[in-house]
Design a protein around this motif. Structure first.
Motif, PDB file in Angstrom:
ATOM      1  N   SER A  18      46.770  51.905  60.017  1.00 57.94           N
ATOM      2  CA  SER A  18      45.505  51.568  60.067  1.00 57.94           C
ATOM      3  C   SER A  18      44.613  51.525  58.599  1.00 57.94           C
ATOM      4  O   SER A  18      43.410  50.690  58.370  1.00 57.94           O
ATOM      5  CB  SER A  18      44.467  52.135  61.242  1.00 57.94           C
ATOM      6  N   ASP A  19      45.060  52.234  57.873  1.00 57.57           N
ATOM      7  CA  ASP A  19      44.692  52.465  56.357  1.00 57.57           C
ATOM      8  C   ASP A  19      45.278  51.852  55.383  1.00 57.57           C
ATOM      9  O   ASP A  19      45.370  52.259  54.353  1.00 57.57           O
ATOM     10  CB  ASP A  19      44.244  53.951  56.127  1.00 57.57           C
ATOM     11  N   ALA A  20      46.239  50.896  56.044  1.00 55.41           N
ATOM     12  CA  ALA A  20      46.961  50.081  54.860  1.00 55.41           C
ATOM     13  C   ALA A  20      46.217  49.312  53.899  1.00 55.41           C
ATOM     14  O   ALA A  20      45.034  48.998  54.017  1.00 55.41           O
ATOM     15  CB  ALA A  20      47.987  48.882  55.811  1.00 55.41           C
ATOM     16  N   LEU A  21      46.739  49.599  52.432  1.00 55.70           N
ATOM     17  CA  LEU A  21      46.033  48.761  51.365  1.00 55.70           C
ATOM     18  C   LEU A  21      46.578  47.540  50.977  1.00 55.70           C
ATOM     19  O   LEU A  21      47.993  47.313  50.724  1.00 55.70           O
ATOM     20  CB  LEU A  21      46.191  49.923  50.157  1.00 55.70           C
ATOM     21  N   VAL A  22      45.752  46.420  51.222  1.00 51.85           N
ATOM     22  CA  VAL A  22      46.257  45.184  50.992  1.00 51.85           C
ATOM     23  C   VAL A  22      45.642  44.679  49.703  1.00 51.85           C
ATOM     24  O   VAL A  22      44.668  44.513  49.358  1.00 51.85           O
ATOM     25  CB  VAL A  22      46.095  44.414  52.193  1.00 51.85           C
ATOM     26  N   LEU A  23      46.758  44.315  48.877  1.00 51.21           N
ATOM     27  CA  LEU A  23      46.318  43.343  47.594  1.00 51.21           C
ATOM     28  C   LEU A  23      46.050  41.890  48.105  1.00 51.21           C
ATOM     29  O   LEU A  23      47.143  41.246  48.622  1.00 51.21           O
ATOM     30  CB  LEU A  23      47.329  43.465  46.568  1.00 51.21           C
ATOM     31  N   GLY A  24      44.989  41.253  47.974  1.00 54.01           N
ATOM     32  CA  GLY A  24      44.768  39.889  48.421  1.00 54.01           C
ATOM     33  C   GLY A  24      44.608  38.966  47.217  1.00 54.01           C
ATOM     34  O   GLY A  24      44.069  39.486  46.246  1.00 54.01           O
ATOM     35  N   ILE A  25      45.144  37.956  47.330  1.00 54.59           N
ATOM     36  CA  ILE A  25      45.087  36.829  46.181  1.00 54.59           C
ATOM     37  C   ILE A  25      44.778  35.892  46.577  1.00 54.59           C
ATOM     38  O   ILE A  25      45.211  35.006  47.745  1.00 54.59           O
ATOM     39  CB  ILE A  25      46.768  36.685  45.618  1.00 54.59           C
ATOM     40  N   SER A  28      43.287  29.003  45.983  1.00 54.89           N
ATOM     41  CA  SER A  28      43.332  27.571  46.568  1.00 54.89           C
ATOM     42  C   SER A  28      42.584  26.255  45.951  1.00 54.89           C
ATOM     43  O   SER A  28      42.997  25.308  46.179  1.00 54.89           O
ATOM     44  CB  SER A  28      42.822  27.819  48.126  1.00 54.89           C
ATOM     45  N   CYS A  29      41.679  26.877  45.302  1.00 51.45           N
ATOM     46  CA  CYS A  29      40.787  25.845  44.637  1.00 51.45           C
ATOM     47  C   CYS A  29      40.478  26.040  42.940  1.00 51.45           C
ATOM     48  O   CYS A  29      41.397  26.187  42.041  1.00 51.45           O
ATOM     49  CB  CYS A  29      39.380  25.580  45.285  1.00 51.45           C
ATOM     50  N   ASP A  30      39.212  26.520  42.828  1.00 54.25           N
ATOM     51  CA  ASP A  30      39.172  26.708  41.289  1.00 54.25           C
ATOM     52  C   ASP A  30      38.476  28.204  41.114  1.00 54.25           C
ATOM     53  O   ASP A  30      37.849  28.317  40.092  1.00 54.25           O
ATOM     54  CB  ASP A  30      38.022  25.754  41.013  1.00 54.25           C
ATOM     55  N   GLU A  31      38.945  28.958  41.970  1.00 48.85           N
ATOM     56  CA  GLU A  31      38.735  30.395  41.845  1.00 48.85           C
ATOM     57  C   GLU A  31      39.925  31.175  41.802  1.00 48.85           C
ATOM     58  O   GLU A  31      40.579  31.023  42.717  1.00 48.85           O
ATOM     59  CB  GLU A  31      37.599  31.036  42.855  1.00 48.85           C
ATOM     60  N   THR A  32      40.132  31.919  40.398  1.00 45.57           N
ATOM     61  CA  THR A  32      41.319  32.826  40.772  1.00 45.57           C
ATOM     62  C   THR A  32      40.801  34.047  41.184  1.00 45.57           C
ATOM     63  O   THR A  32      40.069  34.730  40.318  1.00 45.57           O
ATOM     64  CB  THR A  32      41.903  32.821  39.391  1.00 45.57           C
ATOM     65  N   ALA A  33      41.411  34.692  42.119  1.00 47.00           N
ATOM     66  CA  ALA A  33      40.598  35.909  42.918  1.00 47.00           C
ATOM     67  C   ALA A  33      41.700  36.860  43.198  1.00 47.00           C
ATOM     68  O   ALA A  33      42.658  36.311  43.808  1.00 47.00           O
ATOM     69  CB  ALA A  33      39.827  35.417  43.827  1.00 47.00           C
ATOM     70  N   ALA A  34      41.560  38.160  43.058  1.00 47.23           N
ATOM     71  CA  ALA A  34      42.166  39.238  43.449  1.00 47.23           C
ATOM     72  C   ALA A  34      41.325  40.395  43.980  1.00 47.23           C
ATOM     73  O   ALA A  34      40.400  40.610  43.336  1.00 47.23           O
ATOM     74  CB  ALA A  34      43.159  39.878  42.595  1.00 47.23           C
ATOM     75  N   ALA A  35      41.913  41.144  44.973  1.00 54.06           N
ATOM     76  CA  ALA A  35      40.902  42.096  45.782  1.00 54.06           C
ATOM     77  C   ALA A  35      42.088  43.158  46.333  1.00 54.06           C
ATOM     78  O   ALA A  35      42.938  42.791  46.975  1.00 54.06           O
ATOM     79  CB  ALA A  35      39.971  41.577  46.556  1.00 54.06           C
ATOM     80  N   CYS A  36      41.464  44.728  46.394  1.00 53.95           N
ATOM     81  CA  CYS A  36      42.026  45.491  47.013  1.00 53.95           C
ATOM     82  C   CYS A  36      41.222  46.077  48.252  1.00 53.95           C
ATOM     83  O   CYS A  36      40.115  46.265  48.161  1.00 53.95           O
ATOM     84  CB  CYS A  36      42.222  46.617  46.133  1.00 53.95           C
ATOM     85  N   VAL A  37      41.712  45.902  49.539  1.00 58.94           N
ATOM     86  CA  VAL A  37      40.971  46.224  50.557  1.00 58.94           C
ATOM     87  C   VAL A  37      41.972  47.093  51.458  1.00 58.94           C
ATOM     88  O   VAL A  37      42.823  46.970  51.786  1.00 58.94           O
ATOM     89  CB  VAL A  37      40.573  45.031  51.364  1.00 58.94           C
ATOM     90  N   ARG A  38      41.346  48.275  52.032  1.00 59.40           N
ATOM     91  CA  ARG A  38      41.952  49.449  52.687  1.00 59.40           C
ATOM     92  C   ARG A  38      41.567  48.981  54.200  1.00 59.40           C
ATOM     93  O   ARG A  38      40.264  48.874  54.570  1.00 59.40           O
ATOM     94  CB  ARG A  38      41.703  50.743  52.400  1.00 59.40           C
ATOM     95  N   GLY A  39      42.354  49.056  54.944  1.00 61.47           N
ATOM     96  CA  GLY A  39      42.176  49.100  56.566  1.00 61.47           C
ATOM     97  C   GLY A  39      41.439  47.863  57.008  1.00 61.47           C
ATOM     98  O   GLY A  39      40.656  48.018  57.879  1.00 61.47           O
TER      99      GLY A  39
END
Ligand code: KG4
Ligand code: ZN
Length: 351
Positions: A18-25, A28-39
């Motif tokens: 439940s507290d897994a830390l996921v790096l999201g990337i 798909s279009c014209d924004e290059t984005a990355a985020a770290c979200v826990r749980g």
């Protein structure tokens, strides 16, 4: 090790906790984005590098320029998301990336980077549908789920009403038969000479205009849950050509009012017809000031729980990818590394 012969960590295991830390990337279009979200809901960082300046002079996104820019930006953006979250690779439990829909060259940059990082850190790779992620953005800031929930998803490429029956269970109630709402904003803004991207430009211009100055058509407003916006765009063009001295703020405000009236009327009808007690909006057009205002009023009048993400969570970002990825990992496990990018990926139930 063959690409899909997963090690214990790659299979999820503790990583799917439940507290897994996921790096999201997201690329798909014209924004290059990355985020770290826990749980699934705790956003530790969300970095969005917009390419708007690169595409503005062409009046729209140029796919080849977008792919090249993603290539240059992806590593610095991921690094910044990790620094801002205060984590290094050893703390990441899974890497999620948008695999579609979107521009194929742009998608491939994010998908390839995500797979490479997942392999390097020996953690699961999770494939995320961009449309599903927009649904999850509504839950990021208010995880108090009330299912079934109707989501009005309005972006540059899509306009649809979705019944979210459960995590991973969706029914498309209606969608646009021609232009997406964001596309209509972009095309009308370009015609009015307001620049790119058109949605925010019309939103700003409309602040000084009279929304009742011109009565533009509300296409299909009393007719089912599908949408049509191309007639409205043509009506704007015809009106301005016939009345060259018309005030641009008045046209912008009247156009915006016509779009918002239709979107809100259909979202309310969808909630009433399905018996859903909650209504959410997502996608770039959900950043629109008038839509936000009328959406909240409608939810209050109809006694519905309103999920209204902050503007930053409406437009493309990677926190929504990491969030959707966390639920996907919890419910379905990791995605095979053979999963490819699919520019035409559809929103379908996977549970
Ligand atoms: O979700 P998004 O960032 O990217 C896609 O997945 O398409 O949506 C982009 C769309 C564009 O058409 C843009 O003009 C529109 O969202 N948009 C807005 C506003 N901000 C962005 N439309 C109306 N009002 C806004 N404030
Ligand atoms: Zn989007």
């Amino acid at each position: 090790m063959p690409a899909d012969a997963a090690s214990p960590r790659l299979l999820g295991g503790a990583a799917a906790g439940s507290d897994a830390l996921v790096l999201g990337i997201e690329t798909s279009c014209d924004e290059t984005a990355a985020a770290c979200v826990r749980g699934g809901t705790d956003v530790l960082s969300s970095v969005v590098s917009s390419q708007v300046d690169l595409h503005a002079k062409y009046g729209g996104v140029v796919p080849e320029i977008a792919s090249r820019a993603h290539n240059e930006l992806i590593i610095p953006v991921v690094a910044r998301a990790m620094v801002e979250a205060g984590v290094d690779g050893r703390r990441i439990d899974a890497v999620a990336a948008t695999t579609g829909p979107g521009l194929i060259g742009a998608l491939l940059v994010g998908v390839s980077a995500a797979k490479a990082l997942a392999l390097t850190w020996d953690v699961p790779f999770v494939s995320v549908n961009h449309l599903e992620a927009h649904l999850y953005a509504a839950l990021l800031e208010d995880p108090h789920l009330e299912l079934p929930m109707v989501v009005l998803l309005v972006s540059g490429g899509h306009t649809m009403l979705v019944l979210m029956e459960d995590h991973g269970r969706y029914r498309i109630l209606g969608q646009t038969l021609d232009d997406a709402a964001g596309e209509a904003f972009d095309k009308v803004a370009r015609f009015l000479g307001l620049g790119y991207p058109g949605g925010p430009a019309i939103d700003r211009e409309a602040m000084d205009g009279d929304p009742e100055a011109v009565r533009f058509p509300r296409s299909m407003i009393d007719d089912g849950l599908d949408f049509s916006f191309s007639g409205l765009k043509t009506a704007v063009v015809n009106h301005v050509r016939a009345n060259p001295d018309v005030s641009t703020p008045d046209v912008a405000a009247s156009f915006q009012a016509a779009v918002v009236d239709v979107l809100v009327a259909k979202a309310r009808r969808a909630a009433a017809e399905t018996g859903a007690r909650a209504l959410a909006i997502g996608g770039g057009v959900a950043a629109n000031s008038l839509l936000r205002e009328q959406f909240l009023t409608a939810c209050t009048d109809d006694g519905l729980h309103a999920f209204l993400p902050s503007r930053a969570m409406c437009t493309d970002n990677a926190a929504m990818i990491a969030s959707a990825g966390w639920y996907r990992l919890r419910d379905d496990g990791p995605s095979p590394l053979s999963t490819g990018a699919d520019p035409n990926l559809r929103l379908t139930s996977h549970r």
